[in-house]
Design a protein around this motif. Sequence first.
Motif, PDB file in Angstrom:
ATOM      1  N   VAL A 278      16.038  31.625  17.851  1.00  0.00           N
ATOM      2  CA  VAL A 278      14.827  31.171  18.540  1.00  0.00           C
ATOM      3  C   VAL A 278      13.887  32.361  18.710  1.00  0.00           C
ATOM      4  O   VAL A 278      14.284  33.517  18.544  1.00  0.00           O
ATOM      5  CB  VAL A 278      15.158  30.546  19.918  1.00  0.00           C
ATOM      6  CG1 VAL A 278      15.983  29.291  19.742  1.00  0.00           C
ATOM      7  CG2 VAL A 278      15.882  31.554  20.810  1.00  0.00           C
ATOM      8  N   GLY A 279      12.637  32.069  19.052  1.00  0.00           N
ATOM      9  CA  GLY A 279      11.661  33.145  19.213  1.00  0.00           C
ATOM     10  C   GLY A 279      10.618  32.789  20.243  1.00  0.00           C
ATOM     11  O   GLY A 279      10.474  31.633  20.653  1.00  0.00           O
ATOM     12  N   ALA A 280       9.873  33.800  20.680  1.00  0.00           N
ATOM     13  CA  ALA A 280       8.824  33.597  21.676  1.00  0.00           C
ATOM     14  C   ALA A 280       7.796  34.711  21.562  1.00  0.00           C
ATOM     15  O   ALA A 280       8.108  35.832  21.127  1.00  0.00           O
ATOM     16  CB  ALA A 280       9.404  33.559  23.084  1.00  0.00           C
ATOM     17  N   ARG A 281       6.579  34.408  21.975  1.00  0.00           N
ATOM     18  CA  ARG A 281       5.537  35.422  22.042  1.00  0.00           C
ATOM     19  C   ARG A 281       5.721  36.243  23.312  1.00  0.00           C
ATOM     20  O   ARG A 281       5.897  35.703  24.400  1.00  0.00           O
ATOM     21  CB  ARG A 281       4.169  34.764  22.069  1.00  0.00           C
ATOM     22  CG  ARG A 281       3.765  34.095  20.794  1.00  0.00           C
ATOM     23  CD  ARG A 281       2.429  33.362  20.962  1.00  0.00           C
ATOM     24  NE  ARG A 281       1.394  34.217  21.502  1.00  0.00           N
ATOM     25  CZ  ARG A 281       0.178  33.807  21.801  1.00  0.00           C
ATOM     26  NH1 ARG A 281      -0.149  32.542  21.627  1.00  0.00           N
ATOM     27  NH2 ARG A 281      -0.731  34.638  22.286  1.00  0.00           N
ATOM     28  N   VAL A 282       5.673  37.544  23.150  1.00  0.00           N
ATOM     29  CA  VAL A 282       5.730  38.462  24.286  1.00  0.00           C
ATOM     30  C   VAL A 282       4.629  39.498  24.067  1.00  0.00           C
ATOM     31  O   VAL A 282       4.785  40.434  23.293  1.00  0.00           O
ATOM     32  CB  VAL A 282       7.104  39.161  24.399  1.00  0.00           C
ATOM     33  CG1 VAL A 282       7.117  40.115  25.591  1.00  0.00           C
ATOM     34  CG2 VAL A 282       8.216  38.132  24.520  1.00  0.00           C
ATOM     35  N   GLY A 283       3.517  39.321  24.768  1.00  0.00           N
ATOM     36  CA  GLY A 283       2.376  40.188  24.518  1.00  0.00           C
ATOM     37  C   GLY A 283       1.891  40.029  23.094  1.00  0.00           C
ATOM     38  O   GLY A 283       1.612  38.914  22.640  1.00  0.00           O
ATOM     39  N   GLU A 284       1.797  41.125  22.364  1.00  0.00           N
ATOM     40  CA  GLU A 284       1.369  41.082  20.969  1.00  0.00           C
ATOM     41  C   GLU A 284       2.537  40.926  20.010  1.00  0.00           C
ATOM     42  O   GLU A 284       2.341  40.890  18.795  1.00  0.00           O
ATOM     43  CB  GLU A 284       0.582  42.355  20.616  1.00  0.00           C
ATOM     44  CG  GLU A 284      -0.752  42.474  21.334  1.00  0.00           C
ATOM     45  CD  GLU A 284      -1.563  43.650  20.830  1.00  0.00           C
ATOM     46  OE1 GLU A 284      -1.017  44.413  19.995  1.00  0.00           O
ATOM     47  OE2 GLU A 284      -2.711  43.817  21.261  1.00  0.00           O
ATOM     48  N   GLU A 285       3.730  40.831  20.534  1.00  0.00           N
ATOM     49  CA  GLU A 285       4.908  40.745  19.689  1.00  0.00           C
ATOM     50  C   GLU A 285       5.433  39.308  19.610  1.00  0.00           C
ATOM     51  O   GLU A 285       5.224  38.501  20.499  1.00  0.00           O
ATOM     52  CB  GLU A 285       6.038  41.637  20.242  1.00  0.00           C
ATOM     53  CG  GLU A 285       5.607  42.984  20.762  1.00  0.00           C
ATOM     54  CD  GLU A 285       5.105  43.906  19.675  1.00  0.00           C
ATOM     55  OE1 GLU A 285       5.345  43.620  18.500  1.00  0.00           O
ATOM     56  OE2 GLU A 285       4.461  44.915  20.011  1.00  0.00           O
ATOM     57  N   MET A 322       5.669  45.252  25.845  1.00  0.00           N
ATOM     58  CA  MET A 322       6.233  44.367  26.860  1.00  0.00           C
ATOM     59  C   MET A 322       7.686  44.026  26.564  1.00  0.00           C
ATOM     60  O   MET A 322       8.446  43.659  27.455  1.00  0.00           O
ATOM     61  CB  MET A 322       5.394  43.085  26.957  1.00  0.00           C
ATOM     62  CG  MET A 322       3.987  43.293  27.494  1.00  0.00           C
ATOM     63  SD  MET A 322       3.004  41.778  27.518  1.00  0.00           S
ATOM     64  CE  MET A 322       3.937  40.804  28.716  1.00  0.00           C
ATOM     65  N   ALA A 323       8.071  44.163  25.305  1.00  0.00           N
ATOM     66  CA  ALA A 323       9.451  43.863  24.917  1.00  0.00           C
ATOM     67  C   ALA A 323      10.450  44.798  25.582  1.00  0.00           C
ATOM     68  O   ALA A 323      11.602  44.427  25.820  1.00  0.00           O
ATOM     69  CB  ALA A 323       9.593  43.954  23.397  1.00  0.00           C
TER      70      ALA A 323
END
Length: 472
Positions: A278-285, A322-323
Amino acid sequence: MLCASSLFGHASSAAAMTMPSSPLSRFVGHSITLRYDHDQRRPFCSSGIQKKMVPSRSLITTASASAFPLNKDSTRPKTYKEVYFAKETIMNQTIRVIKPFRKIFSREISTQSKDSDISIAKVLLYIAAEDEAFLAFNREMDAMSFVREKENIKDQSDSEELDTVPNQSYPSKTDSEEQLLQLDGKSISEWLSELDAISKEVEAELVSRDIGCHSVQILEAVNTVLFDTRGFERTSKSLTLDPKYSYLHSVLNSRCGTAFLFSVIYIEVCQRLGLPIVGARVGEEFLIWPKTENPEELFKETSGQSLFAIINGRCVDDPGSMASDLTGKSLLDLDVATNRDIIGIALANLIRVHWRRASKPSPGLMLTSPLSQLNNSSVSNFPLLRPQDLRLAIAAAERLLILEPLNWRLRRDLGMMHYYVRQSREAIQELSICIAFAFDEEEAKVLTLFVEKLHLLSSLKSPFGSDRLAVR
């Protein structure tokens, strides 16, 4: 290692090709389809994505009427109006021919389909096929124009009609998708087989190590196959905005691409191995991780590195990202991206990449610049832009709008892109819809004033008020 800096703008959380002559080269591209233009930090890469094309004799002879017919005395068009209507002819034909590609895309991401049934890789390849069709047509038109000018071919008649381009080959209703969708000489199924082959190599790697199928071992094996065995590498920052690194087939072929597309490859390969990612947006990442009920285990270090870092790379340890602040607990609070969301992110990336290329001749230009300058300049003053890249950005925005029909900022940006290519009717339509959905009252007022001026200009004889502007 992966650190998916996603390069997307205001896409919602639910959100180069080079091709030798192929069946696709007979198709034309779409004349048309968010703030993707605000990030000026990264240098733009000027390397192109088109190969030089030497036109065949048959290609030249089959198109007996070019977009810009030549008179008996000159290789130049006779009038600006002639050029304009010729461009309208080409635009109408591109719309007609591109329909099969857009129809397939719309079918794949239809709301009637379960999100889990949508193949991210397949849809991204469909997107690439449509854009490659557009580029292939442009190469053919450029080649024909070049040969016509060089040989000084004269018109057969000054009264030659511009309504059609004779012998233009259109997709047949009997064409299968395999015949229609070709990328670098391979069908969509053949490109998907590339992902199958990678997963088989990962399986062989696991067998050679004589280890089980724990998520840590699987992910380490994927890393080994991708980056050690096959030599994949993430693009440098200076190349991140080169379009060819933003298309899946090109990344599989060149083994170099954006971190976001490596995340997609990870998801596809691990899915074939039975390990959901799974994945998610974290800031620009855009960060990915294996689906688990105990996210804390992702942050336990093994051999000096956590599983989360193995997948996502250096950004996890970068204090500026942010990661680096994520923990197992905070991971549970992230909005996990659906398959449609991931496709939307890919499209938003393409909009940004192509817009940055299109606006390179006008540094600092933003999509909404004309809105902020209404009192200082006329809406008929156009900046210098690269039309091919701008039309690719429009195509990406149109597809993203199919995914996010209520995204009024995206619709606004699409309207502004239509404005930049002098398509006044399309610009008025999109901006008028945007006004109805806009949540910002002040911005709605500005858009209303802009649309009123476009209505005034579009009522004149040629687009936006003058024959010269129509071909500038």
